[in-house]
Scaffold this active site. Structure first.
Site, PDB file in Angstrom:
ATOM      1  N   GLU A 166       0.803  -1.224   0.000  1.00 44.59           N
ATOM      2  CA  GLU A 166       0.000   0.000   0.000  1.00 44.59           C
ATOM      3  C   GLU A 166       0.839   1.279   0.000  1.00 44.59           C
ATOM      4  O   GLU A 166       0.449   2.260  -0.631  1.00 44.59           O
ATOM      5  CB  GLU A 166      -0.943   0.011   1.206  1.00 44.59           C
ATOM      6  CG  GLU A 166      -2.067  -1.011   1.143  1.00 44.59           C
ATOM      7  CD  GLU A 166      -3.136  -0.648   0.115  1.00 44.59           C
ATOM      8  OE1 GLU A 166      -3.180   0.514  -0.340  1.00 44.59           O
ATOM      9  OE2 GLU A 166      -3.932  -1.536  -0.237  1.00 44.59           O
ATOM     10  N   ASP A 225      -2.741   7.789  -2.907  1.00 43.41           N
ATOM     11  CA  ASP A 225      -3.924   7.571  -3.752  1.00 43.41           C
ATOM     12  C   ASP A 225      -4.667   8.878  -4.008  1.00 43.41           C
ATOM     13  O   ASP A 225      -5.874   8.986  -3.786  1.00 43.41           O
ATOM     14  CB  ASP A 225      -4.851   6.529  -3.109  1.00 43.41           C
ATOM     15  CG  ASP A 225      -5.968   6.072  -4.041  1.00 43.41           C
ATOM     16  OD1 ASP A 225      -5.801   6.214  -5.269  1.00 43.41           O
ATOM     17  OD2 ASP A 225      -7.000   5.585  -3.540  1.00 43.41           O
TER      18      ASP A 225
END
Length: 204
Positions: free
Chosen positions: A92, A105
């Site tokens: 991640e 993100d």
């Protein structure tokens, strides 16, 4: 007699400490094809698969080790293998290296485990215990959703399905063989599992 009781007590203690992170299966027993070429290419690797996952995990190890004690603490509290938490953190956020002020993100993912603010209200510091607790609790909820959806799967299959669902939701997991189709780069659980197996070998 006293020695026997001490030995029995010690055996029970060791058993408890092992089971305290193994409630959702043994990541070393999960089959994996590792990272797809779509995941390996941005990492400037000219090979794919488990070897690519392990190389990426190795690159993240130094940064990951800063959080090792915290990851193990959260794993013990929630009975989740710390290596799995580390595998997700590597995938991640590269153990925080890919984040700007704790966000990734395009500003939607928070912290080491990239909790999506569109689905959850992020809590705590981006690299703190509350954040890791929240991310791991989300993972547990996904594993439980997969347990309910596929009750005949083994614990290890359900663990892998839960990892896939952490990325794309339980609705995306339609079969064991194709669970990663629809995840980022179509390899999320396979990549995370291979990285987790690497971290397992490095004391997580």
């Amino acid at each position: 007699m006293h020695l026997m009781l001490v030995l029995l007590g010690l055996a029970a203690l060791l058993g408890t400490s092992q089971s305290r992170t193994g409630c959702y299966g043994d990541v070393n027993r999960v089959d994996t094809t590792g990272a797809s070429c779509k995941s390996a290419k941005p990492e400037k690797l000219n090979y794919c698969g488990v070897a690519a996952s392990r190389k990426i995990a190795e690159r993240d190890l130094q940064s990951m080790d800063r959080y090792k004690a915290l990851i193990k603490k959260v794993g013990q509290k929630l009975c989740v293998d710390p290596a799995v938490i580390a595998g997700i953190i590597s995938r991640e956020s590269h153990a925080g290296k890919a984040l700007r002020n704790g966000w990734g993100d395009n500003g939607n993912g928070f912290g080491l485990m990239q909790v999506d603010r569109r689905s959850h209200k992020p809590v705590g510091e981006w690299n703190g215990e509350r954040h890791l607790m929240q991310g791991t609790e989300i993972l547990i909820s996904m594993i439980k959703a997969i347990q309910k959806k596929f009750p005949r799967w083994t614990k290890e299959q359900q663990l892998k399905g839960g990892i896939s669902a952490y990325n794309a939701g339980p609705g995306n997991v339609r079969s064991y063989e194709r669970m990663d189709i629809g995840t980022t780069h179509d390899d999320y659980a396979n990549d995370v599992v291979a990285r987790a197996q690497y971290y397992k070998q490095h004391g997580y």
